[in-house]
Design an enzyme around this catalytic site. Sequence first.
Site, PDB file in Angstrom:
ATOM      1  CG  HIS A  60     -21.512  61.230 121.977  1.00  0.00           C
ATOM      2  ND1 HIS A  60     -21.379  60.575 120.545  1.00  0.00           N
ATOM      3  CD2 HIS A  60     -20.626  61.914 122.279  1.00  0.00           C
ATOM      4  CE1 HIS A  60     -20.317  61.167 120.122  1.00  0.00           C
ATOM      5  NE2 HIS A  60     -19.976  62.012 121.066  1.00  0.00           N
ATOM      6  CE  LYS A  63     -22.550  47.380 127.102  1.00  0.00           C
ATOM      7  NZ  LYS A  63     -22.556  48.882 127.173  1.00  0.00           N
ATOM      8  CE1 TYR A 122     -23.180  51.298 121.897  1.00  0.00           C
ATOM      9  CE2 TYR A 122     -23.384  53.420 122.982  1.00  0.00           C
ATOM     10  CZ  TYR A 122     -22.623  52.555 122.167  1.00  0.00           C
ATOM     11  OH  TYR A 122     -21.669  53.098 121.445  1.00  0.00           O
TER      12      TYR A 122
HETATM   13  P1  RFL Z   1      -5.712  45.438 129.374  1.00  0.00           P
HETATM   14  O1  RFL Z   1      -6.030  46.584 128.868  1.00  0.00           O
HETATM   15  O2  RFL Z   1      -5.499  44.457 128.313  1.00  0.00           O
HETATM   16  O3  RFL Z   1      -4.863  45.582 130.411  1.00  0.00           O
HETATM   17  C1  RFL Z   1      -3.905  44.604 130.752  1.00  0.00           C
HETATM   18  C2  RFL Z   1      -2.396  44.826 131.114  1.00  0.00           C
HETATM   19  O4  RFL Z   1      -1.439  44.035 131.627  1.00  0.00           O
HETATM   20  C3  RFL Z   1      -0.402  43.819 130.990  1.00  0.00           C
HETATM   21  N1  RFL Z   1       0.249  42.423 131.155  1.00  0.00           N
HETATM   22  C4  RFL Z   1       1.086  42.217 132.043  1.00  0.00           C
HETATM   23  N2  RFL Z   1       1.766  42.749 132.978  1.00  0.00           N
HETATM   24  C5  RFL Z   1       2.692  42.131 133.801  1.00  0.00           C
HETATM   25  N3  RFL Z   1       2.963  40.675 133.705  1.00  0.00           N
HETATM   26  C6  RFL Z   1       2.292  40.059 132.765  1.00  0.00           C
HETATM   27  N4  RFL Z   1       2.600  38.805 132.533  1.00  0.00           N
HETATM   28  C7  RFL Z   1       1.415  40.812 131.896  1.00  0.00           C
HETATM   29  N5  RFL Z   1       0.666  40.362 130.627  1.00  0.00           N
HETATM   30  C8  RFL Z   1      -0.032  41.487 130.329  1.00  0.00           C
HETATM   31  C9  RFL Z   1      -0.588  44.322 129.618  1.00  0.00           C
HETATM   32  O5  RFL Z   1       0.644  44.859 129.188  1.00  0.00           O
HETATM   33  C10 RFL Z   1      -1.697  45.370 129.566  1.00  0.00           C
HETATM   34  O6  RFL Z   1      -1.019  46.750 130.187  1.00  0.00           O
HETATM   35  O7  RFL Z   1      -6.931  44.675 130.251  1.00  0.00           O
HETATM   36  P2  RFL Z   1      -7.899  45.335 131.194  1.00  0.00           P
HETATM   37  O8  RFL Z   1      -7.192  46.395 132.104  1.00  0.00           O
HETATM   38  O9  RFL Z   1      -8.792  44.234 131.671  1.00  0.00           O
HETATM   39  O10 RFL Z   1      -8.899  46.236 130.489  1.00  0.00           O
HETATM   40  C11 RFL Z   1      -9.754  45.829 129.250  1.00  0.00           C
HETATM   41  C12 RFL Z   1      -9.811  46.769 128.186  1.00  0.00           C
HETATM   42  O11 RFL Z   1      -8.675  47.301 127.809  1.00  0.00           O
HETATM   43  C13 RFL Z   1     -10.663  46.188 126.901  1.00  0.00           C
HETATM   44  O12 RFL Z   1     -11.611  45.514 127.393  1.00  0.00           O
HETATM   45  C14 RFL Z   1     -11.226  47.125 126.122  1.00  0.00           C
HETATM   46  O13 RFL Z   1     -10.038  47.823 125.455  1.00  0.00           O
HETATM   47  C15 RFL Z   1     -12.086  46.720 125.071  1.00  0.00           C
HETATM   48  N6  RFL Z   1     -12.634  47.666 123.948  1.00  0.00           N
HETATM   49  C16 RFL Z   1     -13.510  48.436 124.314  1.00  0.00           C
HETATM   50  N7  RFL Z   1     -14.040  48.542 125.645  1.00  0.00           N
HETATM   51  C17 RFL Z   1     -15.076  49.551 125.920  1.00  0.00           C
HETATM   52  O14 RFL Z   1     -15.491  49.589 127.023  1.00  0.00           O
HETATM   53  N8  RFL Z   1     -15.746  50.465 125.043  1.00  0.00           N
HETATM   54  C18 RFL Z   1     -15.095  50.500 123.759  1.00  0.00           C
HETATM   55  O15 RFL Z   1     -15.509  51.449 123.061  1.00  0.00           O
HETATM   56  C19 RFL Z   1     -14.044  49.561 123.443  1.00  0.00           C
HETATM   57  N9  RFL Z   1     -13.475  49.444 122.123  1.00  0.00           N
HETATM   58  C20 RFL Z   1     -12.115  47.836 122.878  1.00  0.00           C
HETATM   59  C21 RFL Z   1     -12.515  48.770 121.931  1.00  0.00           C
HETATM   60  C22 RFL Z   1     -11.050  46.955 122.386  1.00  0.00           C
HETATM   61  C23 RFL Z   1     -10.261  47.043 121.088  1.00  0.00           C
HETATM   62  N10 RFL Z   1      -9.263  46.252 120.609  1.00  0.00           N
HETATM   63  C24 RFL Z   1      -8.058  46.850 120.124  1.00  0.00           C
HETATM   64  C25 RFL Z   1      -9.287  45.032 121.188  1.00  0.00           C
HETATM   65  C26 RFL Z   1     -11.926  49.111 120.643  1.00  0.00           C
HETATM   66  C27 RFL Z   1     -10.961  48.111 120.190  1.00  0.00           C
HETATM   67  C28 RFL Z   1     -10.492  48.453 118.868  1.00  0.00           C
HETATM   68  C1  PHB Z   2     -14.269  53.589 119.714  1.00  0.00           C
HETATM   69  O1  PHB Z   2     -13.120  53.174 119.430  1.00  0.00           O
HETATM   70  O2  PHB Z   2     -14.397  54.741 119.634  1.00  0.00           O
HETATM   71  C2  PHB Z   2     -15.132  52.480 119.810  1.00  0.00           C
HETATM   72  C3  PHB Z   2     -15.061  51.208 119.765  1.00  0.00           C
HETATM   73  C4  PHB Z   2     -16.240  50.410 119.807  1.00  0.00           C
HETATM   74  C5  PHB Z   2     -17.456  50.775 119.655  1.00  0.00           C
HETATM   75  C6  PHB Z   2     -17.707  52.115 119.667  1.00  0.00           C
HETATM   76  C7  PHB Z   2     -16.482  52.808 119.767  1.00  0.00           C
HETATM   77  O3  PHB Z   2     -18.491  50.064 119.890  1.00  0.00           O
END
Ligand code: RFL
Ligand code: PHB
Length: 392
Positions: free
Chosen positions: A74, A298, A386
Amino acid sequence: MRTHFPVIVVGAGPAGLLLSHLLHLQGIESIVLESRSRAAVESTIRAGVLEQGTMDILNETGVGERMRREGALHHGIELAFGGQRHRIALTDLTGRAITVYAQHEVIKDLIAARAAVHGDMLFDVSDVSVHDIDSTQPSVQFRVNGQVRRLTCDFIAGCDGFHGVCRPAMPASVREEYQRVYPFGWFGVLVEAPPSSDELIYAAHERGFALISTRSPTVQRMYFQCDPSERAEAWSDERIWHELHTRTESHDGWRLKEGPIFQKSVIAMRSFVCTPMQYGRLFLAGDSAHIVPPTGAKGMNLAVADVWRLARALDDFFHRDDEAGLRGYSEAALKRIWRAEHFSYWMTRMMHRLDDAPPFEQQMQRSELEYVVSSRAASLMLAENYVGLPIA
Ligand code: RFL
Ligand code: PHB
């Protein structure tokens, strides 16, 4: 089976898996311990936006092939408010772009890369605890297949997310934690439908924020601001579509395309930073050390930037007998983290309905939105953050 590894990685999210992959490319062995099953890790719906620097790292380290083929590049995003849509031309402004590619697809690609070289990964472990982190030989104890095991290592990488065990293992007396919990959440849905727009739409509306994102030509990702205590099951599809239509549609006749909703969830929003991100031989990376509200996209990108830095610092330690990178890890990583914290907070405050805010604040939000879409300098500020600042 072996009982000592140079690095034990706790958590198989983007941070842990990418770290293990980067270490392997540098000739440093590691084992990844994950509490959930491989199937659960590979199917959890989370992030979608990869910054340019994240794309570059995945490409340069040989795990970007499917992202290039199946992800969508994008070059802009749209901000919608007051019945109009305004384009922020990310690439024209910054020379950089983003890719929309689901986090769980990145996870699948990283697990496949680790498995292809027989990298050690244990899923379904429980009762994980870290020990002796202030010695030169820390250890991790856990239960797997009904048996308690203990492994020693030179370093522990705490990549176990916000609710993990690694951050709390650092003495409370050395940790400083900064937090803001927002009084709203996001209602997220996955929809079987064609894309309604070529670019992501971030909409600010009197009823609250909404975001139209995508996953593939046939699956779309959409969110709208809600009360964080909402129960997703309590919402009918009709009610969800009503909110999404009302908040996103503009006077130019643009309409959101509907389709069957096959996943619903409510996401809480917080900003959080733990400093320092290291104690003794334990180093935190990703969500275990910091959380941002998803408005700036982020979270996963910060996790990638952290482990990129940590992998280089470990390389310097093991191969050049140089500890400077490890000593400076926390301070250097936190510079990028605080920038992303501010950007995510700023986007969140500018775009969401603030029930507690007086009418004056609402006028401030509107004025800021109008400035962001009409001033090149302000658009560039948004665009530069961004797409992500270069990963150092
Ligand atoms: P994670 O992905 O939470 O992974 C941690 C892993 O550790 C495991 N765990 C354990 N394992 C062993 N022993 C234990 N005691 C443990 N406790 C936990 C867990 O099961 C898991 O598998 O952390 P990590 O690797 O730091 O990654 C971070 C990302 O997942 C997170 O920041 C993003 O998903 C945030 N986020 C977004 N980030 C972006 O860069 N771009 C996006 O568009 C974006 N959109 C989002 C998001 C997060 C969302 N939610 C659901 C919070 C959209 C959403 C809706
Ligand atoms: C996505 O899940 O596609 C997503 C989440 C957060 C954003 C942008 C896209 O800010």
